[in-house]
Design a protein around this motif. Sequence first.
Motif, PDB file in Angstrom:
ATOM      1  N   ALA A 204       0.831  -1.214   0.000  1.00 46.75           N
ATOM      2  CA  ALA A 204       0.000   0.000   0.000  1.00 46.75           C
ATOM      3  C   ALA A 204       0.860   1.256   0.000  1.00 46.75           C
ATOM      4  O   ALA A 204       0.503   2.267  -0.608  1.00 46.75           O
ATOM      5  CB  ALA A 204      -0.935  -0.003   1.206  1.00 46.75           C
ATOM      6  N   ILE A 205       2.018   1.186   0.670  1.00 55.45           N
ATOM      7  CA  ILE A 205       2.903   2.351   0.698  1.00 55.45           C
ATOM      8  C   ILE A 205       3.643   2.490  -0.626  1.00 55.45           C
ATOM      9  O   ILE A 205       3.900   3.613  -1.087  1.00 55.45           O
ATOM     10  CB  ILE A 205       3.872   2.251   1.889  1.00 55.45           C
ATOM     11  CG1 ILE A 205       3.067   2.344   3.188  1.00 55.45           C
ATOM     12  CG2 ILE A 205       4.934   3.349   1.830  1.00 55.45           C
ATOM     13  CD1 ILE A 205       3.894   2.242   4.441  1.00 55.45           C
ATOM     14  N   LYS A 206       3.960   1.370  -1.260  1.00 62.89           N
ATOM     15  CA  LYS A 206       4.560   1.435  -2.599  1.00 62.89           C
ATOM     16  C   LYS A 206       3.607   2.142  -3.568  1.00 62.89           C
ATOM     17  O   LYS A 206       4.026   2.942  -4.410  1.00 62.89           O
ATOM     18  CB  LYS A 206       4.892   0.035  -3.106  1.00 62.89           C
ATOM     19  CG  LYS A 206       6.073  -0.619  -2.406  1.00 62.89           C
ATOM     20  CD  LYS A 206       6.357  -1.996  -2.993  1.00 62.89           C
ATOM     21  CE  LYS A 206       7.565  -2.638  -2.327  1.00 62.89           C
ATOM     22  NZ  LYS A 206       7.845  -3.992  -2.869  1.00 62.89           N
ATOM     23  N   ASN A 207       2.316   1.840  -3.449  1.00 63.31           N
ATOM     24  CA  ASN A 207       1.319   2.506  -4.283  1.00 63.31           C
ATOM     25  C   ASN A 207       1.268   3.995  -3.970  1.00 63.31           C
ATOM     26  O   ASN A 207       1.189   4.838  -4.874  1.00 63.31           O
ATOM     27  CB  ASN A 207      -0.054   1.874  -4.057  1.00 63.31           C
ATOM     28  CG  ASN A 207      -1.141   2.531  -4.874  1.00 63.31           C
ATOM     29  OD1 ASN A 207      -1.182   2.412  -6.093  1.00 63.31           O
ATOM     30  ND2 ASN A 207      -2.045   3.237  -4.202  1.00 63.31           N
ATOM     31  N   TYR A 208       1.339   4.342  -2.679  1.00 63.12           N
ATOM     32  CA  TYR A 208       1.344   5.754  -2.290  1.00 63.12           C
ATOM     33  C   TYR A 208       2.563   6.473  -2.865  1.00 63.12           C
ATOM     34  O   TYR A 208       2.466   7.612  -3.336  1.00 63.12           O
ATOM     35  CB  TYR A 208       1.332   5.861  -0.762  1.00 63.12           C
ATOM     36  CG  TYR A 208       1.421   7.273  -0.249  1.00 63.12           C
ATOM     37  CD1 TYR A 208       0.288   8.071  -0.119  1.00 63.12           C
ATOM     38  CD2 TYR A 208       2.658   7.827   0.109  1.00 63.12           C
ATOM     39  CE1 TYR A 208       0.380   9.371   0.353  1.00 63.12           C
ATOM     40  CE2 TYR A 208       2.748   9.125   0.580  1.00 63.12           C
ATOM     41  CZ  TYR A 208       1.608   9.889   0.697  1.00 63.12           C
ATOM     42  OH  TYR A 208       1.701  11.187   1.153  1.00 63.12           O
ATOM     43  N   MET A 209       3.701   5.816  -2.858  1.00 62.97           N
ATOM     44  CA  MET A 209       4.925   6.435  -3.349  1.00 62.97           C
ATOM     45  C   MET A 209       4.836   6.736  -4.847  1.00 62.97           C
ATOM     46  O   MET A 209       5.493   7.659  -5.350  1.00 62.97           O
ATOM     47  CB  MET A 209       6.125   5.536  -3.068  1.00 62.97           C
ATOM     48  CG  MET A 209       6.423   5.347  -1.582  1.00 62.97           C
ATOM     49  SD  MET A 209       6.676   6.915  -0.700  1.00 62.97           S
ATOM     50  CE  MET A 209       8.141   7.539  -1.545  1.00 62.97           C
ATOM     51  N   GLU A 210       4.029   5.977  -5.571  1.00 63.05           N
ATOM     52  CA  GLU A 210       3.824   6.279  -6.995  1.00 63.05           C
ATOM     53  C   GLU A 210       3.163   7.645  -7.152  1.00 63.05           C
ATOM     54  O   GLU A 210       3.497   8.395  -8.077  1.00 63.05           O
ATOM     55  CB  GLU A 210       2.972   5.187  -7.636  1.00 63.05           C
ATOM     56  CG  GLU A 210       3.667   3.826  -7.727  1.00 63.05           C
ATOM     57  CD  GLU A 210       2.787   2.770  -8.366  1.00 63.05           C
ATOM     58  OE1 GLU A 210       1.635   3.110  -8.756  1.00 63.05           O
ATOM     59  OE2 GLU A 210       3.236   1.616  -8.466  1.00 63.05           O
TER      60      GLU A 210
END
Length: 245
Positions: A204-210
């Motif tokens: 979920a944080i990887k998605n946020y970082m996008e």
Amino acid sequence: MTRSLFRPARLAALGVFALAGLIFWVSFNTAQGTNIRSDDSMLRLSDLIQERSRKNEALDSSAASLRRQVDGLAQRDDGSTSAQKRELGDLEKAAGTRKVSGSGLSVTLDDAPTNATAKVPGLPDPEPNDLVIHQQDLQAVVNALWKGGAKGIKIMDQRLISTSAVRCVGNTLILQGRVYSPPYKVTAVGDPGKLRETLDSAPAIKNYMEYVDAYGLGWKVDEHKAVTLPGYSGTVDLQHAKPLE
């Protein structure tokens, strides 16, 4: 035949005009001559929410002070052994009602500028929802920190416990009866290396970082050699819904 078809169509048109007139009249009566879009009722509601939040903060502080006095008197007069007091202290730490200190880190999330555009060629311009912090973003950070072995977590100035609920309404955070605006700061006590590792690996944080890379959402991680989290000072009574009879 032509006249019989024309009559229902004409009646339908008159009905549409009558309905439109009714809608205009209701709108005028509701607005009372003011601009609905710029009506200051929403501003008054926002002020009321902020005022209630400040009152809740003051009441929380007062309740915490009284609770410390009660706990002190109870521990003095309860006749517990040293072993029992240590066990109680361990339980209070696990429940989050005692302060905890140690190394740790903090994560700060913030909305993107309202005039943000795509920072990566080929991406579409952002929608309004792409530029604000959402409830799932904060939950993802909290979940990752717990997974990384955090001994305690606070959001802004409030300690989280097992019954804490992270809720966002619009671009504001409602946490335990108080309202906050971004930027949001999440602080955890624990091994900084393990905490950062679980942050970096959370899907979920990887998605946020996008979105951080694409539109400029705020993301900042700071490590701390020493940090202290307050104990939770709110009520620990469980609340539940009851069916109407």
